[in-house]
Design a protein around this motif. Structure first.
Motif, PDB file in Angstrom:
ATOM      1  N   ASN A   1       5.246  11.893   0.822  1.00 60.59           N
ATOM      2  CA  ASN A   1       4.404  11.536  -0.325  1.00 60.59           C
ATOM      3  C   ASN A   1       5.036  10.485  -1.234  1.00 60.59           C
ATOM      4  O   ASN A   1       4.586  10.275  -2.357  1.00 60.59           O
ATOM      5  CB  ASN A   1       4.067  12.782  -1.149  1.00 60.59           C
ATOM      6  N   SER A   2       6.093   9.797  -0.751  1.00 54.29           N
ATOM      7  CA  SER A   2       6.747   8.795  -1.605  1.00 54.29           C
ATOM      8  C   SER A   2       5.828   7.618  -1.914  1.00 54.29           C
ATOM      9  O   SER A   2       6.002   6.934  -2.926  1.00 54.29           O
ATOM     10  CB  SER A   2       8.048   8.305  -0.959  1.00 54.29           C
ATOM     11  N   TYR A   3       4.846   7.368  -1.062  1.00 54.09           N
ATOM     12  CA  TYR A   3       3.868   6.303  -1.314  1.00 54.09           C
ATOM     13  C   TYR A   3       3.192   6.515  -2.668  1.00 54.09           C
ATOM     14  O   TYR A   3       3.043   5.571  -3.465  1.00 54.09           O
ATOM     15  CB  TYR A   3       2.833   6.296  -0.192  1.00 54.09           C
ATOM     16  N   TYR A   4       2.824   7.740  -2.961  1.00 57.79           N
ATOM     17  CA  TYR A   4       2.140   8.040  -4.226  1.00 57.79           C
ATOM     18  C   TYR A   4       3.112   7.975  -5.406  1.00 57.79           C
ATOM     19  O   TYR A   4       2.728   7.553  -6.507  1.00 57.79           O
ATOM     20  CB  TYR A   4       1.476   9.419  -4.151  1.00 57.79           C
ATOM     21  N   LYS A   5       4.352   8.359  -5.176  1.00 59.44           N
ATOM     22  CA  LYS A   5       5.366   8.225  -6.234  1.00 59.44           C
ATOM     23  C   LYS A   5       5.540   6.757  -6.597  1.00 59.44           C
ATOM     24  O   LYS A   5       5.733   6.419  -7.775  1.00 59.44           O
ATOM     25  CB  LYS A   5       6.696   8.822  -5.758  1.00 59.44           C
ATOM     26  N   ASN A   6       5.461   5.896  -5.593  1.00 58.26           N
ATOM     27  CA  ASN A   6       5.548   4.458  -5.838  1.00 58.26           C
ATOM     28  C   ASN A   6       4.375   3.971  -6.694  1.00 58.26           C
ATOM     29  O   ASN A   6       4.545   3.158  -7.606  1.00 58.26           O
ATOM     30  CB  ASN A   6       5.570   3.690  -4.518  1.00 58.26           C
ATOM     31  N   LEU A   7       3.183   4.440  -6.382  1.00 59.96           N
ATOM     32  CA  LEU A   7       2.014   3.996  -7.127  1.00 59.96           C
ATOM     33  C   LEU A   7       2.115   4.362  -8.602  1.00 59.96           C
ATOM     34  O   LEU A   7       1.747   3.563  -9.478  1.00 59.96           O
ATOM     35  CB  LEU A   7       0.732   4.619  -6.532  1.00 59.96           C
ATOM     36  N   VAL A   8       2.608   5.549  -8.878  1.00 62.82           N
ATOM     37  CA  VAL A   8       2.755   5.988 -10.271  1.00 62.82           C
ATOM     38  C   VAL A   8       3.721   5.072 -11.017  1.00 62.82           C
ATOM     39  O   VAL A   8       3.611   4.898 -12.237  1.00 62.82           O
ATOM     40  CB  VAL A   8       3.230   7.455 -10.310  1.00 62.82           C
ATOM     41  N   GLN A   9       4.641   4.439 -10.298  1.00 66.22           N
ATOM     42  CA  GLN A   9       5.617   3.529 -10.912  1.00 66.22           C
ATOM     43  C   GLN A   9       5.219   2.054 -10.770  1.00 66.22           C
ATOM     44  O   GLN A   9       6.036   1.161 -10.968  1.00 66.22           O
ATOM     45  CB  GLN A   9       6.990   3.737 -10.261  1.00 66.22           C
ATOM     46  N   ASN A  10       3.944   1.816 -10.424  1.00 66.39           N
ATOM     47  CA  ASN A  10       3.437   0.450 -10.219  1.00 66.39           C
ATOM     48  C   ASN A  10       4.182  -0.288  -9.108  1.00 66.39           C
ATOM     49  O   ASN A  10       4.378  -1.504  -9.165  1.00 66.39           O
ATOM     50  CB  ASN A  10       3.508  -0.372 -11.514  1.00 66.39           C
ATOM     51  N   LYS A  11       4.544   0.453  -8.068  1.00 66.13           N
ATOM     52  CA  LYS A  11       5.249  -0.141  -6.940  1.00 66.13           C
ATOM     53  C   LYS A  11       4.384  -0.234  -5.690  1.00 66.13           C
ATOM     54  O   LYS A  11       4.889  -0.337  -4.573  1.00 66.13           O
ATOM     55  CB  LYS A  11       6.527   0.661  -6.630  1.00 66.13           C
ATOM     56  N   GLY A  12       3.077  -0.203  -5.871  1.00 64.99           N
ATOM     57  CA  GLY A  12       2.186  -0.406  -4.742  1.00 64.99           C
ATOM     58  C   GLY A  12       2.296  -1.844  -4.267  1.00 64.99           C
ATOM     59  O   GLY A  12       2.141  -2.777  -5.062  1.00 64.99           O
ATOM     60  N   LEU A  13       2.562  -2.053  -2.987  1.00 60.55           N
ATOM     61  CA  LEU A  13       2.788  -3.415  -2.495  1.00 60.55           C
ATOM     62  C   LEU A  13       1.494  -4.205  -2.397  1.00 60.55           C
ATOM     63  O   LEU A  13       1.454  -5.393  -2.738  1.00 60.55           O
ATOM     64  CB  LEU A  13       3.469  -3.369  -1.122  1.00 60.55           C
ATOM     65  N   LEU A  14       0.437  -3.572  -1.919  1.00 59.60           N
ATOM     66  CA  LEU A  14      -0.848  -4.250  -1.778  1.00 59.60           C
ATOM     67  C   LEU A  14      -1.702  -4.034  -3.027  1.00 59.60           C
ATOM     68  O   LEU A  14      -1.617  -2.998  -3.681  1.00 59.60           O
ATOM     69  CB  LEU A  14      -1.598  -3.721  -0.551  1.00 59.60           C
ATOM     70  N   HIS A  15      -2.536  -5.005  -3.321  1.00 56.28           N
ATOM     71  CA  HIS A  15      -3.456  -4.871  -4.446  1.00 56.28           C
ATOM     72  C   HIS A  15      -4.319  -3.618  -4.283  1.00 56.28           C
ATOM     73  O   HIS A  15      -4.517  -2.850  -5.235  1.00 56.28           O
ATOM     74  CB  HIS A  15      -4.348  -6.107  -4.537  1.00 56.28           C
ATOM     75  N   SER A  16      -4.816  -3.400  -3.060  1.00 54.74           N
ATOM     76  CA  SER A  16      -5.675  -2.237  -2.811  1.00 54.74           C
ATOM     77  C   SER A  16      -4.922  -0.927  -3.000  1.00 54.74           C
ATOM     78  O   SER A  16      -5.511   0.084  -3.401  1.00 54.74           O
ATOM     79  CB  SER A  16      -6.249  -2.306  -1.387  1.00 54.74           C
ATOM     80  N   ASP A  17      -3.609  -0.922  -2.731  1.00 55.45           N
ATOM     81  CA  ASP A  17      -2.803   0.278  -2.955  1.00 55.45           C
ATOM     82  C   ASP A  17      -2.778   0.644  -4.435  1.00 55.45           C
ATOM     83  O   ASP A  17      -3.106   1.764  -4.820  1.00 55.45           O
ATOM     84  CB  ASP A  17      -1.368   0.059  -2.465  1.00 55.45           C
ATOM     85  N   GLN A  18      -2.393  -0.325  -5.261  1.00 57.29           N
ATOM     86  CA  GLN A  18      -2.225  -0.036  -6.681  1.00 57.29           C
ATOM     87  C   GLN A  18      -3.552   0.281  -7.361  1.00 57.29           C
ATOM     88  O   GLN A  18      -3.591   0.927  -8.409  1.00 57.29           O
ATOM     89  CB  GLN A  18      -1.532  -1.204  -7.384  1.00 57.29           C
ATOM     90  N   GLN A  19      -4.665  -0.167  -6.755  1.00 53.89           N
ATOM     91  CA  GLN A  19      -5.977   0.140  -7.306  1.00 53.89           C
ATOM     92  C   GLN A  19      -6.226   1.644  -7.364  1.00 53.89           C
ATOM     93  O   GLN A  19      -7.007   2.118  -8.196  1.00 53.89           O
ATOM     94  CB  GLN A  19      -7.063  -0.527  -6.461  1.00 53.89           C
ATOM     95  N   LEU A  20      -5.560   2.398  -6.529  1.00 53.75           N
ATOM     96  CA  LEU A  20      -5.741   3.851  -6.538  1.00 53.75           C
ATOM     97  C   LEU A  20      -5.147   4.490  -7.775  1.00 53.75           C
ATOM     98  O   LEU A  20      -5.517   5.613  -8.140  1.00 53.75           O
ATOM     99  CB  LEU A  20      -5.099   4.478  -5.287  1.00 53.75           C
ATOM    100  N   PHE A  21      -4.226   3.765  -8.425  1.00 49.25           N
ATOM    101  CA  PHE A  21      -3.633   4.268  -9.670  1.00 49.25           C
ATOM    102  C   PHE A  21      -3.629   3.135 -10.689  1.00 49.25           C
ATOM    103  O   PHE A  21      -2.619   2.466 -10.918  1.00 49.25           O
ATOM    104  CB  PHE A  21      -2.199   4.770  -9.428  1.00 49.25           C
ATOM    105  N   SER A  22      -4.800   2.911 -11.254  1.00 51.67           N
ATOM    106  CA  SER A  22      -4.944   1.791 -12.184  1.00 51.67           C
ATOM    107  C   SER A  22      -5.934   2.115 -13.293  1.00 51.67           C
ATOM    108  O   SER A  22      -6.710   1.268 -13.725  1.00 51.67           O
ATOM    109  CB  SER A  22      -5.409   0.543 -11.420  1.00 51.67           C
ATOM    110  N   GLY A  23      -5.923   3.369 -13.733  1.00 53.97           N
ATOM    111  CA  GLY A  23      -6.814   3.769 -14.823  1.00 53.97           C
ATOM    112  C   GLY A  23      -8.195   4.203 -14.372  1.00 53.97           C
ATOM    113  O   GLY A  23      -9.099   4.351 -15.195  1.00 53.97           O
ATOM    114  N   GLY A  24      -8.381   4.416 -13.054  1.00 51.51           N
ATOM    115  CA  GLY A  24      -9.681   4.806 -12.526  1.00 51.51           C
ATOM    116  C   GLY A  24      -9.764   6.287 -12.196  1.00 51.51           C
ATOM    117  O   GLY A  24      -8.856   7.078 -12.501  1.00 51.51           O
ATOM    118  N   LYS A  25     -10.853   6.657 -11.534  1.00 53.85           N
ATOM    119  CA  LYS A  25     -11.114   8.069 -11.244  1.00 53.85           C
ATOM    120  C   LYS A  25     -10.179   8.645 -10.184  1.00 53.85           C
ATOM    121  O   LYS A  25     -10.141   9.865  -9.991  1.00 53.85           O
ATOM    122  CB  LYS A  25     -12.564   8.239 -10.800  1.00 53.85           C
TER     123      LYS A  25
END
Length: 556
Positions: free
Chosen positions: A492-516
């Motif tokens: 689950n480190s992928y999700y830990k990265n997203l919480v720290q704004n470390k999503g490599l792809l734009h579409s990745d970080q979109q999952l954690f960007s103030g949305g539902k």
């Protein structure tokens, strides 16, 4: 049977239409004067569709719009002059008809081979036929009047061409892959997979206004020979189509039919489908996957990705494996897959091993599904009972490939729509994208993010810039791990990265960007077991996409 009935109707309609034409028309009219006309046209059409799959629909539409105005005479191609107003800028064509440049290219090529011989009208006819054939259909069709026409107007216009009411319904199959630019498009993703004992529940429509594109067939643009043959030849849908010319009514009719068929097919799929006919299937597949991953750990991500890219295009039917042929364009070289998907040789190896154990029994579609599960489990992820019983596709649709697969630059709304299009919910989306805990991405897919997006972790962005230059065309294929922490472990480190704004792809970080989807990402970042459970469940759902579109394989 359904496909053959549809072909028969199309053939009859074609004969009825051409019966009104001059007896001088012939399929071998240019056999002596320009024997290479067909090969010259086809090669140009194939090239155009490779560059943009949607152009196939546009070329077909040009022929329709030409034939409905004083016959098939190429008049649609005439440009306006100071003393002449042509058809291009008439309301039904303005900002709508396209592909004129392709016709010009074909005409130039034909002129080089046999100057002054072949008419533009004939080129339009040949190009439309080739477009349909290349995209999986039988031959060229007839253009429909505007979608605002009522029933009497439709019947009248078709009767004027010597076509019957039945021909009208059959030829409506063109809308399966024709993309329209309308002021108002009903883009209703009404296709939902039914689970046993659940009532049909259709989602709300999404209305797109202005110059927006939406597929007119909501089953993500099926092959020409499937849905319409069911609706016009083998079900009561023809009466529904005839009773209402409302596009929304047609959409909902198709949706209900497909939902019913899917529910029946899902009931027939089972993890034990090959228990009797190929009992050594699983122990044959897994050792090869293990051996492959030992040689190259990254291959696990590639094999998993094959399953995703297969299922998103007309369901999990192994159509991704089909190679290009002189009269066929497969999925492998369409932009979302070209120079991107890999691992085909591993599937070939596994298929060969399985064939030795139980020849002619196990489908490639089921092999891809099993391999995806084994890859995840070998790399530390969960396991699940793979639903089996699919049969391999013998055709595919380049347009569907081009528009169905989620792109690295997609925003959250686009991602939700793409996943909803194959009956997957928001939670399924977040869980399935978690597969990005494995694998690598090419520089061109994340360049914009590491140089221009403010919600990118600065330290990671700087690190990725070292091997991904700002200039387009420089280092485009250079690779970087999507999950910088544990790229070869399914966790689950992928999700830990997203919480720290470390999503490599734009579409990745979109999952954690103030949305539902933020709460789901946070849950998975803190609870790996919750992620594993949801991922396994979502993989089973995705593996059951559109099972009714292929005849189920039989064990024994």
């Amino acid at each position: 049977m359904a496909s053959s009935s549809f072909m028969a109707i199309l053939t009859l309609a074609l004969l009825l239409q051409t019966a009104t034409l001059s007896a001088q028309l012939s399929t071998n009219f240019y056999s002596s004067s320009c024997p290479r006309v067909f090969s010259t046209v086809r090669s140009t059409v194939q090239s155009a569709i490779r560059n943009e799959a949607r152009i196939g629909a546009s070329l077909l539409r040009l022929h329709f719009h030409d034939c409905f105005v004083n016959g098939c005479d190429g008049s649609l191609l005439l440009d306006d002059t100071s003393s002449f107003t042509g058809e291009k800028n008439a309301v039904p064509n303005r900002n709508s008809a396209r592909g004129f440049d392709v016709v010009d290219n074909i005409k130039s090529a034909v002129e080089n081979v046999c100057p002054g011989v072949v008419s533009c009208a004939d080129i339009l006819a040949i190009a439309s036929r080739d477009s349909v054939a290349i995209l999986g259909g039988p031959s060229w069709n007839v253009k429909h009047p505007p979608p605002t026409s009522n029933l009497n107007q439709l019947i009248s216009r078709f009767n004027a061409l010597g076509l019957s009411t039945r021909d009208l319904v059959a030829l409506s199959g063109d809308y399966i892959f024709l993309m329209h630019t309308l002021d108002l498009i009903a883009y209703n993703w009404a296709i939902k997979l039914l689970r046993p004992n659940k009532a049909i529940k259709l989602p709300k429509s999404l209305w797109l206004r202005g110059q927006q594109l939406g597929p007119l067939d909501l089953q993500t643009l099926l092959l020409l020979t499937t849905t319409t043959s069911r609706t016009s030849s083998r079900t009561k849908a023809s009466s529904i189509l005839i009773s209402s010319c409302s596009m929304v009514a047609i959409f909902l009719t198709l949706a209900l039919l497909i939902v019913h068929m899917e529910a029946k097919a899902i009931d027939e799929m089972s993890p034990s489908f090959y228990a009797t006919s190929c009992p050594k299937l699983f122990p044959t597949v897994k050792p090869i996957v293990e051996s492959t991953i030992k040689k190259e750990a990254r291959m696990g991500a590639s094999l998993l990705r094959l399953f995703y890219h297969d299922c998103f295009v007309n369901g999990c039917d192994a159509s991704l494996l089909l190679d290009d042929a002189p009269n066929f364009i497969g999925e492998k070289n369409i932009p979302p897959n070209k120079n991107s998907t890999r691992g085909y040789e591993v599937i070939d190896e596994i298929k060969s091993a399985v064939e030795k154990m139980c020849p002619g029994i196990v489908s490639c579609a089921d092999i891809i599904a099993i391999v995806a599960r084994d890859s995840v489990s070998i790399l530390g992820g969960p396991s699940w009972g793979v639903q089996l019983g699919r049969r391999d596709a013998r055709a595919t649709n380049a347009i569907v490939t081009n528009i169905s697969l989620p792109l690295p630059k997609a925003n959250l709304k686009e991602l939700v729509l793409r996943f909803r299009g194959i009956a997957l919910k928001r939670r399924d989306l977040v869980a399935l994208v978690g597969a990005h805990t494995l694998g690598e991405a090419q520089c061109h897919s994340f360049r914009e993010r590491i140089y221009n997006e403010s919600n990118m972790n600065k330290e990671l962005a700087q690190k990725r810039r070292l091997k991904c230059p700002r200039s387009k065309g420089s280092g485009d294929a250079n690779l970087a791990p999507i999950d910088a922490q544990t790229p070869l472990v399914f966790d689950n480190s992928y999700y830990k990265n997203l919480v720290q704004n470390k999503g490599l792809l734009h579409s990745d970080q979109q999952l954690f960007s103030g949305g539902k989807t933020d709460p789901i990402v946070r849950t998975y970042s803190e609870d790996q077991e919750a992620f594993f459970n949801d991922f396994a469940s979502a993989m089973i759902k995705m593996g059951s996409v559109n099972p009714s579109l292929v005849q189920l394989a039989r064990s024994g």
